[in-house]
Design an enzyme around this catalytic site. Structure first.
Site, short mmCIF file in Angstrom:
data_model
loop_
_atom_site.label_atom_id
_atom_site.label_comp_id
_atom_site.label_asym_id
_atom_site.label_seq_id
_atom_site.Cartn_x
_atom_site.Cartn_y
_atom_site.Cartn_z
N ARG A 44 -14.96 6.24 -14.62
CA ARG A 44 -15.77 6.04 -13.40
C ARG A 44 -16.87 5.01 -13.58
NH1 ARG A 44 -20.01 8.27 -11.94
NH2 ARG A 44 -19.70 10.05 -13.33
N TYR A 98 -7.79 -3.75 10.62
CA TYR A 98 -6.87 -2.73 10.10
C TYR A 98 -7.34 -1.36 10.62
CZ TYR A 98 -4.78 0.47 6.74
OH TYR A 98 -4.12 1.51 6.15
N ASP A 170 -11.18 -8.99 4.51
CA ASP A 170 -10.00 -8.25 4.06
C ASP A 170 -8.89 -9.29 3.92
OD1 ASP A 170 -7.64 -6.79 3.86
OD2 ASP A 170 -8.39 -5.15 5.11
C1 LIG Z 1 -3.36 -0.88 3.80
C2 LIG Z 1 -4.49 -1.71 4.23
C3 LIG Z 1 -5.83 -1.33 3.99
C4 LIG Z 1 -6.20 0.00 3.36
O1 LIG Z 1 -5.72 0.12 2.08
P1 LIG Z 1 -5.32 1.53 1.41
O2 LIG Z 1 -4.83 1.12 0.07
O3 LIG Z 1 -4.31 2.19 2.28
O4 LIG Z 1 -6.58 2.35 1.34
C5 LIG Z 1 -6.83 -2.19 4.39
N1 LIG Z 1 -6.56 -3.35 5.01
C6 LIG Z 1 -5.31 -3.75 5.26
C7 LIG Z 1 -5.07 -5.05 5.95
C8 LIG Z 1 -4.23 -2.96 4.88
O5 LIG Z 1 -2.98 -3.35 5.17
#
Ligand SMILES: *Cc1c(COP(=O)(O)O)cnc(C)c1O
Length: 375
Positions: A44, A98, A170
């Protein structure tokens, strides 16, 4: 600029086996390490050998100074966001987030006294207009899910920099192979490692990549909040990353071929893919995605979408994305099921829209599968 991603994907972060001189990073499952004569290692604290190897590789591929691996994409995103937000602060999000991010924002931020504005990212000036004195973070996601809209990364980064606001993106859909937002001025890059980074639909993790200075702040919060992954997953991810460039290049190529095919078939409605020249933001995508336009596309079938996915043989119906195998899903039934019909319509998600995560199979076989399922 020389593109060394193939080399970085294989070598960066990986280290051999000091005891037997093996070629690959050994798996170190220990959660207990001697604290004399070395820094304290603990899962952690995000500093055990396999966690570090995977994080260094992702950071190298993203052209960032420091990386951190988390137990999921959402863990990475939420930790990154909340590190820089406190009661009274304001944050700007683009629309078309997302689903998991969107629901975290609307349910958790108000509870913490953090306000937010959601803006249409098709015009980057909308971000400038939404800035308040208390705005601390601007958060974007491009290409977006599921309609593959493109946000102008550099324009948003420039607007935020002028005001000293931290930017976060993202970058899951593009993958580090196709798009490196840090090169365009973004501060923090987030990934769901469950997708292209893992690449085989068999693990769950997340990543953040940023500067040493910002990572120091994120790490101190991440240690408090938990969210670290296990060594096994990190070891698997480091292994998967060695082929990410090969996988994603094939996915780029397949997706473009399939998008071009879909455009010509009269049984198909709209096709959304940033690599199509008639995509409204094709020029921006071409500039900011030098590696390729990605393996994600979406399209509308004119007849029943369920009947179509029932008939597919090679392409699997599944929610996740980014695996070597092609998968397809209905946003109506999955990621966007909690929205009202009006909310879906506003972002272009019609009932027979399908989101296609193109795999590394032969493009012709995938096109044949679509053709027979349409018939
Ligand atoms: C899947 C996804 C997430 C979240 O990720 P997890 O691994 O499911 O927590 C965030 N942003 C995008 C664009 C995704 O496709």
């Amino acid at each position: 600029m020389k593109d060394s991603k193939l080399t970085l994907s294989v070598h960066s972060g990986s280290h051999g086996d000091p005891q037997y001189k093996g070629a690959v990073t050994p798996l170190y499952p220990s959660s207990a390490y001697d604290y004399e004569g070395q820094a304290i290692l603990y899962p952690r604290y995000y500093n055990t050998p396999n966690l570090k190897a995977a994080a260094v590789k992702v950071a190298a591929l993203e052209h960032g100074e420091a990386g951190l691996m988390f137990s999921s994409g959402m863990s990475a995103i939420v930790t990154g966001l909340i590190t820089f937000l406190k009661e009274g602060d304001h944050v700007i999000f683009q629309s078309d987030l997302y689903g998991g991010t969107y629901y975290s924002v609307i349910t958790e931020l108000p509870r913490l006294g953090i306000s937010y504005t959601i803006v249409d990212a098709s015009d980057s000036q909308n971000f400038a207009k939404a800035i308040k004195p208390e705005t601390k973070v601007i958060y974007i996601e491009t290409p977006s899910n599921p309609t593959l809209k493109i946000t102008d990364i550099k324009a948003v980064a420039d607007i935020a920099k002028a005001k000293g606001i931290i930017t976060m993106i993202d970058n899951t859909f593009a993958s580090p192979v196709n798009q490196n937002p840090i090169n365009l001025g973004i501060d923090i890059v987030a990934h769901s490692g469950t997708k292209y980074i893992g690449g085989h639909s068999d693990l769950c993790c997340g990543f953040l990549v940023t500067t040493h200075a910002l990572m120091e702040k994120i790490l101190s919060k991440a240690i408090n909040w938990g969210g670290s992954p296990d060594a096994n997953t990190a070891w698997l991810v480091e292994r998967s990353l060695k082929t990410i460039v090969l996988r994603v290049r094939q996915q780029n190529e397949n997706a473009l071929a399939i998008a071009n095919f879909l455009k010509t078939d009269s049984r198909i409605g709209n096709v959304f893919y940033p690599g199509l020249e008639d995509h409204p933001n094709y020029a921006t995508a071409k500039t900011q995605m030098p590696g390729g336009f990605g393996g994600m596309l979406s399209f509308e079938v004119k007849n029943d979408a369920l009947a179509f996915t029932n008939k597919l043989k090679l392409i699997k119906r599944a929610l996740s994305l980014g695996g070597v195998e092609s998968t397809i899903c209905s946003p109506l039934k999955t990621s966007h099921s909690k929205m009202t019909a009006a909310e879906r319509a506003a972002i272009g998600v019609s009932d027979n829209l399908l989101r296609f995560s193109v795999g590394i199979e032969e493009a012709e076989d995938l096109i044949d599968d679509i053709k027979q399922a349409l018939g």
